[in-house]
Design a protein around this motif. Structure first.
Motif, PDB file in Angstrom:
ATOM      1  N   SER A  25      -1.385  -5.111   1.876  1.00  0.00           N
ATOM      2  CA  SER A  25      -1.483  -4.012   2.838  1.00  0.00           C
ATOM      3  C   SER A  25      -2.858  -4.069   3.484  1.00  0.00           C
ATOM      4  N   TYR A  26      -2.875  -4.000   4.796  1.00  0.00           N
ATOM      5  CA  TYR A  26      -4.131  -4.130   5.532  1.00  0.00           C
ATOM      6  C   TYR A  26      -3.957  -3.530   6.918  1.00  0.00           C
TER       7      TYR A  26
ATOM      8  N   ASN B 216      -7.617  -1.850   5.336  1.00  0.00           N
ATOM      9  CA  ASN B 216      -7.899  -0.730   4.430  1.00  0.00           C
ATOM     10  C   ASN B 216      -9.413  -0.590   4.302  1.00  0.00           C
TER      11      ASN B 216
ATOM     12  N   LEU C 254      -0.675   0.591   9.510  1.00  0.00           N
ATOM     13  CA  LEU C 254      -0.842  -0.132   8.248  1.00  0.00           C
ATOM     14  C   LEU C 254       0.200  -1.237   8.181  1.00  0.00           C
ATOM     15  N   THR C 255      -0.240  -2.501   8.071  1.00  0.00           N
ATOM     16  CA  THR C 255       0.665  -3.629   7.939  1.00  0.00           C
ATOM     17  C   THR C 255       0.906  -3.901   6.458  1.00  0.00           C
ATOM     18  N   MET C 256       2.185  -4.078   6.104  1.00  0.00           N
ATOM     19  CA  MET C 256       2.563  -4.207   4.689  1.00  0.00           C
ATOM     20  C   MET C 256       3.557  -5.348   4.554  1.00  0.00           C
TER      21      MET C 256
ATOM     22  N   TYR D 245       9.494   1.251  -1.255  1.00  0.00           N
ATOM     23  CA  TYR D 245       8.112   1.702  -1.204  1.00  0.00           C
ATOM     24  C   TYR D 245       8.054   3.152  -0.757  1.00  0.00           C
TER      25      TYR D 245
ATOM     26  N   THR E  74       7.616  -8.349   6.533  1.00  0.00           N
ATOM     27  CA  THR E  74       6.394  -7.655   6.928  1.00  0.00           C
ATOM     28  C   THR E  74       6.758  -6.490   7.841  1.00  0.00           C
TER      29      THR E  74
ATOM     30  N   GLN F  93       5.203  -2.606   9.771  1.00  0.00           N
ATOM     31  CA  GLN F  93       4.027  -1.859  10.178  1.00  0.00           C
ATOM     32  C   GLN F  93       4.346  -0.369  10.102  1.00  0.00           C
TER      33      GLN F  93
ATOM     34  N   LEU G 136       0.003   4.055  -2.099  1.00  0.00           N
ATOM     35  CA  LEU G 136       1.175   3.268  -1.756  1.00  0.00           C
ATOM     36  C   LEU G 136       1.815   2.763  -3.043  1.00  0.00           C
TER      37      LEU G 136
ATOM     38  N   ILE H 108      -4.951   3.857  -0.507  1.00  0.00           N
ATOM     39  CA  ILE H 108      -5.112   3.611   0.922  1.00  0.00           C
ATOM     40  C   ILE H 108      -6.011   4.701   1.509  1.00  0.00           C
TER      41      ILE H 108
END
Length: 752
Positions: free
Chosen positions: A681-682, A684, A690-692, A700, A720, A722, A735, A748
């Protein structure tokens, strides 16, 4: 190198003899060309009048310059990199007058799709005087990640790449497949947005593959996320970390030193590749049906198929219609076996053939055979599973599939008319599922399988062992030997399996019994030495503990050889409050291990609303009141009697008193990592998106510190997504990602 010199001289001559024009970025908005993106175009002087092919730089922007490719939003791409240098007129000087075509596309989410990136290269080669052997790709931040992602999937079109401040860690497992591509990565060692390991780690992975040309990584000392400006304008040359590769060469000249071929001389035409014929699968048919269509095909990797020809190789009399077309019509056959051949010819006259067999049966239709697959066992909380069935029909083809539930509780069946069934929303228990198949003559057959669902097990996380404090030791020569005994415990019904002592600094001493509870040190010399003890339990968990040994010689004092160390402040736990509670007292413990004493304390506020009231700012205990919703950070400084000091931060998170449906805070603060399941995740801290991504299918949820669910969803393997966090308030969120028994939690930080 001689050919490269002549190539550069030719292109530069074209540039110098062309009319001098301060060429700018030309906009090509999305939809006005066949390109997959809107983009900026820069053509070197002399381009229009030249018959030469030109080198190309394909530049990818960062996350802050994303847009829809329209004329108005394309201006964002001019903020950084080559487009910015082109705009301010310094490009020709920086690039040393190398006549590059510079193409700068704009993507909508900050990260370029590898497939569309590849389409962009094809578009450039087709629509510009581009040398296909000299395509170079570079990008910054998210654009640097786009460069890493591209070479991870496509390795045959770029001659060299320069990713800057990008994260290439996701490509490391595949590094050997692209290790033949010259790579020069750049990063700042103080980058708080993309950790420098995003460049260092993939470069190390490439070099572990022993490439012909070693990959480079240049790290700037004290530089944050913007490591690209000094790289593109060359001001970072000769100003870098000595621990990594030097920036002592113009990157644009470095690019031109690489090409996909070793020579720019005219190449001999490649030999023609023969086409590939495909007559299709064998077919079975039962009389009295007397007509069948057989679909063939032909492909040619370096041209096109221009002719088809069907012939009969063996078997009785039949009628072939449309024998010069890919699809053949066969009629008037009797029971028996017929071998048919399809021959295809390409535009250079080469041909190839493929055979198929037509089986004609007489008599009653034979029913198909259904196979629902082997029984399956799954464990909650997994709530979705795919069941792959299959079928076979000896004298025809299967035309229908139908899945039904025979027994068990309520479940949801999806895709029940295909061979692969999706089962969802089940609880613990056994379910019998039936697959029924129907052939082209209406005959059917069924097969059952059992789905066994087990309840979620109770998993207890193993805790690392505990090592009691080991006091520092002081001895005076001529004493030449000293021993130290450690005390360790495992508090979760386990036991200690091993002790490992290692020396961390100083001249090497003799370590005796370094794998036991008691360590003996021999051959002592004057100096200060640091040692580490690692203790492992029966589940593989471990803990570390350090101690120091000071050895004084004749005539020396310990004060002379042991420097004063700053005092120690114990870690301060984060504090979570829900309004209307708006005050808290923070207690600290501190020590001075050098026979000194702590003489002063001071507190200061580092983050948060400054209207709070602080009491006891010159003592080890601070009381903070008048807190409002938000995030606060306070810092304590402890100073000893010799002026050495240490600092420690305390964080306070204050949330509103909302009482909607919540997740247990015990659940969200539990941190469990499983080596077979990971979630990235970024960025952060994150401001808006938030990209996961995940390595396994999982569910999640993003929850706040009150336990309220703010975002929920599911990911499939390697997906992936967002998450748009624009409607959430700043603060700390957790998260949670779950896959069966596996769970990962991450803290986060959302800031605005």
């Amino acid at each position: 190198m001689v050919r490269l010199f002549h190539f550069l001289v030719g292109l530069v001559c074209i540039f110098l003899t062309a009319q001098t024009v301060h060429a700018q970025n030309v906009k090509h908005p999305r939809g006005t060309t066949a390109s997959p993106y809107g983009y900026l175009e820069h053509l070197p002087p002399g381009y229009e009048s030249s018959n030469e092919l030109f080198p190309v730089i394909l530049f990818w922007h960062g996350y802050g310059e994303k847009g829809d490719g329209s004329a108005s939003q394309l201006d964002r791409v001019k903020r950084h990199g080559p487009p910015a240098l082109i705009e301010n007129g310094s490009w020709q000087n920086v690039s040393n007058n190398i006549p590059f075509i510079v193409i700068s596309p704009q993507n909508s989410n900050g990260f370029a799709s590898p497939a569309l990136n590849d389409d962009m290269i094809d578009y450039i080669i087709e629509h510009y005087k581009a040398d296909p052997n000299r395509i170079y790709m570079t990008g910054l931040s998210a654009g640097g990640m786009s460069v890493w992602n591209y070479i991870n999937q496509y390795q045959d079109k770029v001659a060299a790449v320069v990713p800057i401040a990008g994260n290439g860690n996701a490509t490391r497992d595949n590094a050997c497949s692209y290790s033949h591509i010259p790579v020069w990565a750049f990063h700042g060692d103080a980058d708080g947005t993309v950790y420098p390991g995003g460049s260092i780690n993939p470069v190390n992975s490439i070099n572990n593959c022993n490439p012909v040309e070693r990959a480079r990584v240049t790290i700037y000392n004290g530089v944050g996320h913007d490591s690209w400006s000094r790289t593109y304008n060359l001001s970072g040359m000769n100003n870098y970390s000595d621990q990594y590769d030097p920036y002592n060469e113009n990157i644009y000249e470095w690019m031109m030193a690489h090409s996909l071929n070793s020579s720019n001389a005219p190449q001999e035409p490649a030999p023609n590749n023969a086409p590939v014929a495909n007559a299709g699968n064998d077919k079975w048919m039962t009389l009295p049906l007397n007509t069948i269509n057989i679909s063939g095909s032909g492909t040619d990797s370096d041209g096109s198929v221009t002719a088809y020809n069907w012939t009969k190789i063996s078997g009785g009399n039949i009628t072939l219609t449309n024998s010069s077309q890919p699809e053949l019509v066969v009629q008037n056959f009797a029971a028996g076996t017929y071998e048919l051949r399809l021959t295809v010819t390409d535009n250079d006259g080469s041909s190839s053939s493929d055979n198929m067999t037509l089986h004609i049966y007489e008599g009653a239709n034979e029913a198909p055979v259904a196979n629902a697959g082997a029984d399956k066992w799954v464990t909650l909380p997994l709530s979705s599973v795919k069941i792959a069935g299959s079928s076979y029909d000896a004298d025809g083809s299967v035309t229908k599939y139908k899945w039904t539930k025979v027994s068990g509780g309520n479940i949801t069946l999806s895709n029940e008319t295909s061979s692969e069934l999706t089962v969802q929303n089940f609880v613990a228990g056994a379910y019998t599922l039936r697959l029924t198949v129907t052939d082209n003559d209406g005959a059917t057959h069924s097969d059952d399988m059992t789905l066994n669902v087990a309840a979620a097990p109770n998993v207890v996380e193993n805790k690392a062992p505990w090592i009691d404090r080991i006091d520092d030791i002081q001895v005076r020569l001529p004493q030449s030997e000293v021993s130290v005994t450690a005390s360790a415990h495992d508090y979760d019904n386990g036991y200690i399996t091993s002790y490992v002592w290692t020396q961390r600094n100083g001249d090497p001493l003799t370590l005796v019994n370094a794998n036991t509870q008691t360590l003996t040190l021999r051959n002592l010399k004057e100096g200060v030495y640091r040692f580490r003890l690692t203790v492992y339990d029966n589940d593989g968990a471990y803990s570390l503990r350090h101690f120091e040994l000071a050895v004084a010689g004749n005539g020396s004092t310990f004060d002379e050889i042991v420097p004063n160390r700053p005092p120690w402040i114990d870690a301060i736990s984060d504090t979570y409050l829900s309004l209307p509670l708006n005050s808290v007292t923070i207690h600290t413990n501190s020590h001075d291990y050098d026979d000194g004493e702590i003489v002063s304390y001071s507190w200061e506020q580092k983050r948060g609303d400054e209207s709070v009231v602080m009491t006891g700012i010159n003592s080890p205990t601070l009381t903070v009141s008048n807190l409002k919703e938000g995030f606060y950070r306070f810092r304590i400084k402890a100073t000893d009697n010799e002026g050495a000091y240490s600092i420690r931060d305390a964080e306070i998170y204050v949330s509103s008193s909302s009482s909607s449906a919540r997740v247990s805070m015990t659940e969200v603060t539990e941190e469990v990592e499983n080596a077979e399941f990971s979630v990235a995740s970024y960025p952060n801290p994150v401001r808006d998106i938030l990209t996961m991504s995940t390595t396994k299918a999982c569910r999640y949820k993003l929850v706040d510190l009150n336990g309220m669910e703010q975002k929920v969803g599911e990911l499939v393997e390697n997906e992936t997504v967002q998450l748009d966090l624009n409607n959430l308030s700043p603060g700390i969120y957790v998260l949670l990602a779950e896959n069966g028994e596996e769970r990962i939690t991450k803290k986060i930080m959302l800031s605005k």
